[in-house]
Scaffold this motif. Structure first.
Motif, PDB file in Angstrom:
ATOM      1  N   UNK A 149     -12.818  -3.113   6.892  1.00  0.00           N
ATOM      2  CA  UNK A 149     -13.461  -1.835   7.220  1.00  0.00           C
ATOM      3  C   UNK A 149     -12.606  -0.990   8.160  1.00  0.00           C
ATOM      4  N   UNK A 150     -11.464  -1.518   8.586  1.00  0.00           N
ATOM      5  CA  UNK A 150     -10.614  -0.785   9.531  1.00  0.00           C
ATOM      6  C   UNK A 150      -9.260  -0.470   8.890  1.00  0.00           C
ATOM      7  N   UNK A 151      -8.669   0.658   9.303  1.00  0.00           N
ATOM      8  CA  UNK A 151      -7.322   0.969   8.825  1.00  0.00           C
ATOM      9  C   UNK A 151      -6.348  -0.053   9.404  1.00  0.00           C
ATOM     10  N   UNK A 152      -5.123  -0.035   8.874  1.00  0.00           N
ATOM     11  CA  UNK A 152      -4.120  -0.989   9.338  1.00  0.00           C
ATOM     12  C   UNK A 152      -3.881  -0.828  10.847  1.00  0.00           C
ATOM     13  N   UNK A 153      -3.741   0.420  11.305  1.00  0.00           N
ATOM     14  CA  UNK A 153      -3.489   0.603  12.740  1.00  0.00           C
ATOM     15  C   UNK A 153      -4.668   0.105  13.562  1.00  0.00           C
ATOM     16  N   UNK A 154      -5.909   0.365  13.073  1.00  0.00           N
ATOM     17  CA  UNK A 154      -7.095  -0.078  13.820  1.00  0.00           C
ATOM     18  C   UNK A 154      -7.167  -1.605  13.827  1.00  0.00           C
ATOM     19  N   UNK A 155      -6.745  -2.245  12.719  1.00  0.00           N
ATOM     20  CA  UNK A 155      -6.674  -3.699  12.691  1.00  0.00           C
ATOM     21  C   UNK A 155      -5.788  -4.209  13.821  1.00  0.00           C
ATOM     22  N   UNK A 156      -4.674  -3.509  14.024  1.00  0.00           N
ATOM     23  CA  UNK A 156      -3.713  -3.956  15.035  1.00  0.00           C
ATOM     24  C   UNK A 156      -4.232  -3.721  16.456  1.00  0.00           C
ATOM     25  N   UNK A 157      -4.862  -2.556  16.687  1.00  0.00           N
ATOM     26  CA  UNK A 157      -5.205  -2.213  18.072  1.00  0.00           C
ATOM     27  C   UNK A 157      -6.574  -2.738  18.497  1.00  0.00           C
ATOM     28  N   UNK A 158      -7.361  -3.290  17.556  1.00  0.00           N
ATOM     29  CA  UNK A 158      -8.721  -3.699  17.922  1.00  0.00           C
ATOM     30  C   UNK A 158      -8.743  -4.686  19.095  1.00  0.00           C
ATOM     31  N   UNK A 159      -8.021  -5.800  18.962  1.00  0.00           N
ATOM     32  CA  UNK A 159      -8.077  -6.837  20.000  1.00  0.00           C
ATOM     33  C   UNK A 159      -7.561  -6.323  21.353  1.00  0.00           C
ATOM     34  N   UNK A 160      -6.370  -5.690  21.414  1.00  0.00           N
ATOM     35  CA  UNK A 160      -5.926  -5.202  22.722  1.00  0.00           C
ATOM     36  C   UNK A 160      -6.818  -4.113  23.296  1.00  0.00           C
ATOM     37  N   UNK A 161      -7.486  -3.319  22.436  1.00  0.00           N
ATOM     38  CA  UNK A 161      -8.350  -2.279  23.002  1.00  0.00           C
ATOM     39  C   UNK A 161      -9.605  -2.901  23.603  1.00  0.00           C
ATOM     40  N   UNK A 162     -10.126  -3.965  22.978  1.00  0.00           N
ATOM     41  CA  UNK A 162     -11.306  -4.622  23.537  1.00  0.00           C
ATOM     42  C   UNK A 162     -10.950  -5.418  24.788  1.00  0.00           C
ATOM     43  N   UNK A 163      -9.708  -5.923  24.825  1.00  0.00           N
ATOM     44  CA  UNK A 163      -9.288  -6.711  25.983  1.00  0.00           C
ATOM     45  C   UNK A 163      -8.847  -5.817  27.132  1.00  0.00           C
TER      46      UNK A 163
END
Lengths: 289, 275
Positions: free
Chosen positions: B115-129
């Protein structure tokens, strides 16, 4: 290919080709005619029945009381749906949680509220003042009290209707959430965990966005059911569509006519909800791809 | 065992240490006391038949699976547990999450978030952390997409990628938090044969940057060429380990010989000198 060989093929090709015909469906014609006859017979009976005054039906269709009843019915459905969606989500997540207390409590909730007939639940909540005459908020087993009020003042029949419908519908919504949640492959949860997401982050950012599109069709069909179920609250006289129709017919004796009025509005409301649900579903379908 | 013997002053402490790890599911013991050390910068390939416990062992390394007995020590901390008065107490979720961010993992089925774009896939974990600023996350994502050669797929969705591209994205995603260790669970097993090479190339490049890697794989050529050490497992235990040339050219155990297809009569044999 030269022109000469093309000509020769034209000459050798058969001049007449057998015509293709589509398959005939005599059964469809027969059953269609039978159906039209039956429907015509029923409609004729309804229209020509001298005991049914259609003028009363059209006259009361846009009656102020009927329209206000329709408004109450729609408000009941929408408010109960919002509460049931929120409560159902909590219960749904508890159902799939690894916490045995949450899991068991949620399972008991679903068992209980799917087991109680809605009309019984409506009556129970509607008459709650009989066994809980006063609501007190304070520290249990002490005299400290922050707030108290009589239950009847606090729980109007509308609120009682919303409570009963929400409690009932939340049990069904919880199962819809649960099936949506378990439809998300485990690999998604593993990947989220491996990336260092917490349990809540995993549910909210990874699982739920993928579960919601799966849930939309059953949730909308459950909403249509809820919309019709609001008629049950007429037993505690909430002022909904059916209650208003019955109030009028109690005075003028046009019982069937007013039930027809209510039926027409329920059908309109359900049809609008179905169209909305189809729109929502096609939109989520696009989101998935 | 004497404590002083294991902590010799000359050898640096291993980055990853698996000590007597056992794992049972009901009566089924899938790991039967596995011990393994991985030094910083080392590439270790875990080989073995399906069901030998390789993937379960790999999952204990980032606490996705918690051992029934034994422990995993990573970078001086026990994964998922804390030593208190000679007892291992489960850590709080926030601490386990912090530990896992130090370790990247790549799965057989990629497990990109559809459900997420490639960039969102990459930034999800560091943005939540909240470990990187928004700009830093973005820059790091672009940099890593360049590393795996897929910068133009930034706004695509996982469903639009081939298997090989998906796995390269999954590797980039795992690298976002700058892990000290990368775990690979059969990263090429779900790929069409012609797409295996591009993923192995990215992994080889990563190994050459000095990344510590533990790789469960069936790609023998990759193990021979890239691995510093090969660990062969069978029936939940390590049977044999050594350098790739030792293992592939002169396996010692009968089970390794059978696995490599040149063992006893019951194993499939390659007729090398038939012609």
């Amino acid at each position: 290919m030269s022109i000469a060989t093309a000509r020769r093929e034209e000459l050798t090709a058969p001049l007449t080709t057998p015509q293709l015909r589509t398959r005939r469906h005599p059964g469809r014609w027969v059953s269609g005619i039978v159906l039209v006859l039956i429907v015509g017979f029923v409609l004729n009976g309804l229209i020509s029945n001298p005991r049914l005054e259609w003028g009363q039906v059209w006259g009361y269709l846009f009656d102020v009381h009927i329209l206000s009843g329709l408004g109450v019915t729609l408000a009941l459905a929408v408010v109960a749906e919002i509460v049931a969606l929120a409560l159902g989500m909590v219960i749904g997540f508890c159902r799939v949680s690894r916490n045995p207390v949450a899991k068991t409590a949620a399972a008991v909730y679903v068992w209980l509220f799917r087991g109680i007939p809605l009309i019984v639940l409506v009556l129970l909540v509607g008459n709650i003042a009989l066994f809980i005459p006063e609501v007190r908020i304070g520290i249990p087993f002490t005299d400290v009290e922050f707030f108290s009020a009589s239950t009847n003042a606090l729980v109007s029949t509308f609120v009682a209707g919303v409570i009963a419908l929400s409690l009932h519908d939340a049990a069904y919504n919880a199962e819809i959430y649960r099936s949506g949640i378990i439809s998300v492959p485990d690999g998604q949860r593993l990947a989220a965990q491996a990336l260092g997401l917490t349990w809540w982050q995993t549910q909210l950012r990874v699982v739920l966005p993928q579960a919601l599109p799966v849930m939309i069709p059953p949730a909308m069909s459950q909403f249509v059911t809820l919309l019709k179920s609001t008629a049950m609250v007429s037993v505690i006289a909430v002022g909904d569509l059916l209650t208003e129709a019955q109030h009028i017919s109690a005075l003028n004796q046009y019982v069937i006519e007013l039930l027809f009025v209510a039926t027409i509005w329920y059908l309109v409301a359900v049809s609008v909800a179905s169209v909305l649900s189809r729109l929502l579903d096609s939109k989520s379908e696009k989101l998935r791809h | 065992m004497d404590q002083k013997q294991t902590a010799r002053p000359t050898a640096p402490a291993p980055l990853l240490e698996v000590v007597g790890v056992r794992k049972s599911y009901g009566d089924d013991e899938v790991l039967k006391g596995v011990s393994l050390q991985v030094a910083a910068g080392e590439v270790v390939c875990l080989l073995g038949a399906s069901g030998s416990g390789k993937s379960t062992l790999l999952s204990t390394m980032n606490a996705l699976v918690s051992p029934t007995a034994g422990y995993v020590r990573f970078d001086g901390e026990i994964m998922g547990y804390r030593l208190e008065h000679d007892e291992l107490m489960p850590r709080k979720e926030s601490e386990i999450v912090r530990q896992r961010r130090e370790i990247g993992m790549v799965f057989q089925q990629f497990n990109l978030f559809p459900h997420l774009t490639i960039e969102k896939n990459l930034v999800l974990a560091p943005s939540l952390a909240r470990t990187l600023s928004k700009q830093e996350r973005h820059d790091r994502a672009i940099e890593l997409l360049g590393t795996v050669g897929l910068q133009d797929k930034r706004d695509a969705y996982p469903g639009q990628l081939s298997g090989g591209q998906s796995q390269r994205i999954a590797i980039a995603r795992a690298l976002m938090t700058r892990p000290k260790l990368m775990l690979f669970d059969e990263p090429t097993s779900a790929l069409d044969p012609e797409l295996v090479g591009e993923v192995l190339k990215v992994m080889q490049d990563l190994a050459e940057t000095g990344m510590t890697m533990v790789v469960v794989t069936h790609e023998m050529a990759f193990a021979r060429e890239v691995a510093d050490r090969v660990v062969f497992m069978d029936a939940g235990a390590i049977v044999e380990e050594g350098s790739p040339s030792e293992f592939f050219d002169s396996p010692r155990s009968a089970r390794a010989k059978a696995f490599l297809g040149r063992g006893g009569a019951e194993s499939p044999t390659i007729e090398r000198n038939a012609s």
